[in-house]
Every structure is written in structure tokens, then in C-alpha cells.
Design a protein around this motif. Structure first.
Motif, mmCIF file in Angstrom:
data_model
loop_
_atom_site.group_PDB
_atom_site.id
_atom_site.type_symbol
_atom_site.label_atom_id
_atom_site.label_comp_id
_atom_site.label_asym_id
_atom_site.label_seq_id
_atom_site.Cartn_x
_atom_site.Cartn_y
_atom_site.Cartn_z
ATOM 1 N N ASN A 201 0.803 -1.223 0.000
ATOM 2 C CA ASN A 201 0.000 0.000 0.000
ATOM 3 C C ASN A 201 0.839 1.279 0.000
ATOM 4 O O ASN A 201 0.294 2.376 0.142
ATOM 5 N N SER A 202 2.151 1.152 -0.132
ATOM 6 C CA SER A 202 3.018 2.323 -0.021
ATOM 7 C C SER A 202 3.275 2.974 -1.374
ATOM 8 O O SER A 202 3.193 2.328 -2.424
ATOM 9 N N LYS A 203 3.609 4.280 -1.339
ATOM 10 C CA LYS A 203 4.110 4.968 -2.520
ATOM 11 C C LYS A 203 5.542 4.509 -2.725
ATOM 12 O O LYS A 203 6.336 4.448 -1.782
ATOM 13 N N LYS A 204 5.915 4.168 -3.961
ATOM 14 C CA LYS A 204 7.259 3.666 -4.255
ATOM 15 C C LYS A 204 8.088 4.774 -4.909
ATOM 16 O O LYS A 204 7.655 5.387 -5.885
ATOM 17 N N ILE A 205 9.275 5.019 -4.371
ATOM 18 C CA ILE A 205 10.159 6.061 -4.889
ATOM 19 C C ILE A 205 11.554 5.476 -5.057
ATOM 20 O O ILE A 205 12.113 4.914 -4.112
ATOM 21 N N PHE A 206 12.121 5.601 -6.268
ATOM 22 C CA PHE A 206 13.490 5.185 -6.559
ATOM 23 C C PHE A 206 14.376 6.419 -6.679
ATOM 24 O O PHE A 206 13.989 7.405 -7.317
ATOM 25 N N VAL A 207 15.565 6.349 -6.081
ATOM 26 C CA VAL A 207 16.565 7.406 -6.239
ATOM 27 C C VAL A 207 17.856 6.730 -6.693
ATOM 28 O O VAL A 207 18.490 5.999 -5.935
ATOM 29 N N LEU A 208 18.232 6.948 -7.952
ATOM 30 C CA LEU A 208 19.432 6.353 -8.514
ATOM 31 C C LEU A 208 20.576 7.364 -8.497
ATOM 32 O O LEU A 208 20.436 8.485 -8.980
ATOM 33 N N LEU A 209 21.709 6.966 -7.910
ATOM 34 C CA LEU A 209 22.885 7.821 -7.847
ATOM 35 C C LEU A 209 24.019 7.098 -8.562
ATOM 36 O O LEU A 209 24.551 6.093 -8.059
ATOM 37 N N THR A 210 24.397 7.575 -9.742
ATOM 38 C CA THR A 210 25.357 6.866 -10.569
ATOM 39 C C THR A 210 26.103 7.821 -11.488
ATOM 40 O O THR A 210 25.645 8.941 -11.748
ATOM 41 N N ASP A 211 27.252 7.366 -11.976
ATOM 42 C CA ASP A 211 27.986 8.133 -12.975
ATOM 43 C C ASP A 211 27.895 7.453 -14.334
ATOM 44 O O ASP A 211 28.635 7.796 -15.256
#
Length: 423
Positions: A201-211
């Protein structure tokens, strides 16, 4: 009536507990306002003076940073019976409706060798972000290594666990980073999604940190976008490009295919600040999670009936909410801007202290009324239930005398009857 009386007795205790809670919260705000905010303002005025060197202002900035930490410590630690008084959770969004009750945020961290120059700023920014985790409501954080799955952290809202894990994040000595494949694999429907412990039931958030602009293999922007859309994932990309000792952010148009937001700081130091408060503010703006924060109040029960309640609205007194988290005095103009921000923070805290004082006065009036109500109700109950013993003993004596008199008269009459019979 006896039920009402006992309820009023408990209500008196409830009111006293409420007054103690308010005094605890107001005490914390009092210290935040003076000496802490007052000292920050004094330092900002000092830094605004043209006779100071840049080195002088750096020293002033260090003291201001320590004061910010002290303010956050007070806000985090001010409790009454384990109730956080100066960092309450968010319960309501910007349109008067309950915001998303839960959010799961996954930080996909590129820990390949090419990230050597930026990994510390990345973990620093995430650590700062989780410091304010409770501000955003029911939020959990997890991390995914784009090189070694064994370094992943399943979703949790325990800040100490998250920060301890971040302290162990370092560059991998071997292995290939596949950040975009990880966005597919670690989605809720992906092959590794179950290892993170998503809430359905949660909001899904992705944070990608890459070069990495792209990666070898069959992964395409279309694949990533399809996965994010299918799983209803709100995504952010930090494109970090590192050459030798110089860190800077590079931008790829291809990110627009699947990212809701791309952060492009201009200096290495901005990596952390763009994660917190930058990322937090962006999530609030873009996804609507926790907008115009309304904090969970404390509701006191101050009477014998179900409707006898009193609501205390709390304040988040941490530096981001006071608007002074980003205060710097490196230049005269920044120091002058800082004065205005600190003035606003002082006004906010002062207004809250006034509000708490009004709460306390009202509760004292309520307590007096409850006490008076209890006394009158107890007297009424006593008149109904308690006997007037002297009066009742007097009535008993009168009845005994009448009974004895009647018995004596009857005996006398009987005696006369017997004498008549014997004649």
C-alpha cells in the motif's frame, strides 16, 4: 453520578498531565529561542560586517553549524512519556485530505570504482535525509548496491540502522555496476524485489545515484520506463560524473525517458545538499507526499463524557522546518539574508511559545471548572445516597417510644379484661 465523579477525578489528572506536557514543550522552545536563535542572529550580524575576512566568517559558520545541531538535538529529544513534542509526525496533506500513509524510498547507490570521488558525499546526503525521516510521515528507506547485492539494506524506518549501514558503504574493489538493470530487478515485481520488503500500500520512490550514462547488455530506457510505470514508481536520477579528483554532474537527455527529476549540482559539495534537503523538497513538491505539513496533535480528555476533549497542536522545531537549515554566512550578502531567515525563525518560535502559554491558561481554567463540577456533583450524590444519622436515630427513638406505649396500653387493657372475667 458516581461514574461521573470518578470520571471527573481522572479528568483532573489528565489536565495536569497535559499542563506538564505543554510546559515541557515550551521549555524546549524557550532554549531554542534564547540563547540559540538569538546567538545565531548575533553571529549573522557580526558576519555582515565588512571588516571580517573570509577566514573569520568560516569560523563563525562553524559555530552556527554547531548551534543548528543543538537546535535539532533539542527538537529530537524533547519528549513527554515518549511522545515527540518538537518533531511530531505528519498526518495531513495540502488539500485537507490524508496524504499517502506510507512511502518506501529505495536509494540505488552506484558503488563502482569510478564513484570513488563522490561516494562519501552520496552517503552523507542520504544520512542527512534520514535524519528528518519522521517529518515526512510513515516513510521507510532501503538501499541497493549496483555492484554487490550483499550490501543491500531492506526497507526500514529505524534511523540508527540506516545510518549505521550507510557508514559501511564503500567502493567495490571488483564487479560491474548495472544501475539500470537494478531499477528493473529491484522493482516490486522484479526478480529481487521481494528481498527489500515492500509494503503493497506504499508509494514507491526510486533514487538512482550513478555516474553511468548507460551500461552494457540488453537494458534500454524503454525497459526501465516500462518497469517504473508498471510498478507505479516515482523515480529520481543523480547523474554523477567523476574525472580524477574533480566531481561534477553531467546530464543525459536519455534520463528524461524514465526519470521524474534529474539533479545537476555544479560543485562536489552540492551532491549532499541536493539529496537533503534538495531531494526531500523535490519529493514533497512533485509527488505531493506530506505537502503543507499538518502535524499529529495531542488530544487530551478533560471531562467525564466522550466529547470532553482538548487538542494541542505541536510544532516541528527542527532547523529545516524553521527555515534555517541552509543558513550560511560565507559572504556579506549571505549573512544579511541569514538575519532575515533567523528573524522569521525567532518569530515562529515566539508565536508557538505564546500559543503554548494560551493552552496552559485554558487548561488551568478547565481544571478549575472540573474541580468545581466534581465538588457540586459529589454533594448532590451525597444528598441522595448518604443518610442523616442523627435525624434517623431520632426517628427510631420516637418509633420505639410509640411502640412501647402501645404495648403498655395493650397490657393494661388485657389486665382489666381479666379482672372483669374473674368477678
Amino acid at each position: 453520578m458516581r461514574a461521573q465523579i470518578r470520571g471527573l477525578e481522572q479528568a483532573e489528572r489528565n489536565v495536569q498531565d497535559g499542563i506538564s506536557l505543554i510546559q515541557t514543550a515550551e521549555g524546549g522552545l524557550s532554549i531554542i529561542e534564547n540563547p540559540l536563535l538569538q546567538r545565531m542572529r548575533e553571529l549573522a550580524v557580526q558576519a555582515s560586517n565588512g571588516t571580517l575576512t573570509p577566514e573569520d566568517r568560516q569560523i563563525i559558520q562553524k559555530e552556527m553549524d554547531h548551534i543548528k545541531e543543538a537546535i535539532n538535538d533539542i527538537a529530537n529529544d524533547s519528549e513527554f512519556n515518549e511522545i515527540k513534542l518538537l518533531r511530531p509526525p505528519v498526518i495531513q496533506g495540502n488539500e485537507g485530505s490524508i496524504s499517502d500513509p506510507k512511502a518506501d524510498i529505495i536509494f540505488l547507490i552506484d558503488d563502482s570504482g569510478s564513484m570513488q570521488g563522490g561516494i562519501d558525499e552520496v552517503t552523507k546526503g542520504i544520512s542527512s535525509f534520514v535524519n528528518d525521516l519522521s517529518t515526512y510521515g510513515n516513510v521507510r528507506v532501503g538501499t541497493v548496491s549496483t555492484v554487490h547485492p550483499g550490501r543491500n539494506l531492506p526497507l526500514t524506518d529505524d534511523i540508527s540502522i540506516i545510518k549505521n549501514h550507510l557508514s559501511t558503504v564503500h567502493i567495490a574493489t571488483s564487479g560491474t555496476s548495472t544501475p539500470y538493470q537494478h531499477m528493473i530487478d529491484y522493482a516490486p515485481s522484479g526478480s529481487m524485489g521481494s528481498t527489500l520488503g515492500y509494503d503493497s500500500n506504499s508509494k514507491k520512490i526510486f533514487v538512482l545515484l550513478t555516474d553511468t550514462y548507460n551500461e552494457s547488455g540488453s537494458v534500454s530506457e524503454t525497459d526501465v520506463k516500462s518497469t517504473l510505470d508498471t510498478n507505479n514508481i516515482f523515480s529520481y536520477v543523480f547523474g554523477i560524473h567523476i574525472i580524477g579528483s574533480k566531481n561534477y554532474f553531467s546530464y543525459s537527455e536519455s534520463y528524461d525517458e524514465f526519470a521524474n527529476k534529474i539533479f545537476i549540482p555544479s560543485t562536489p559539495d552540492e551532491i549532499a545538499s541536493n539529496i537533503s534537503p534538495g531531494l526531500a523538497e523535490q519529493i514533497i513538491t512533485d509527488s505531493g507526499f506530506g505537502q503543507e505539513k499538518i502535524f499529529e496533535p495531542v488530544i487530551l480528555h478533560v471531562g467525564a463524557n466522550s466529547w470532553d476533549t482538548f487538542t494541542i497542536h505541536l510544532l516541528d522545531a527542527r532547523t529545516p522546518n524553521l527555515g534555517i537549515d541552509d543558513v550560511v554566512v560565507d559572504t556579506i550578502s549571505e549573512a544579511q539574508d541569514a538575519i532575515g531567515k533567523i528573524d522569521e525563525a525567532i518569530q515562529t518560535v515566539s508565536s508557538e511559545r505564546t500559543k503554548f502559554g494560551a493552552y496552559q491558561n485554558t487548561l488551568e481554567h478547565i481544571n478549575n471548572n472540573v474541580a468545581n463540577y466534581k465538588i457540586n456533583l459529589t454533594k448532590a450524590e451525597s444528598l441522595i445516597r448518604d443518610a442523616d444519622l442523627p435525624k434517623e436515630f431520632s426517628n427510631l427513638t420516637n418509633k420505639k417510644i410509640l411502640l412501647e406505649s402501645s404495648q403498655a396500653m395493650l397490657a393494661q387493657a388485657n389486665q382489666q379484661s381479666v379482672l372483669q372475667f374473674l368477678k
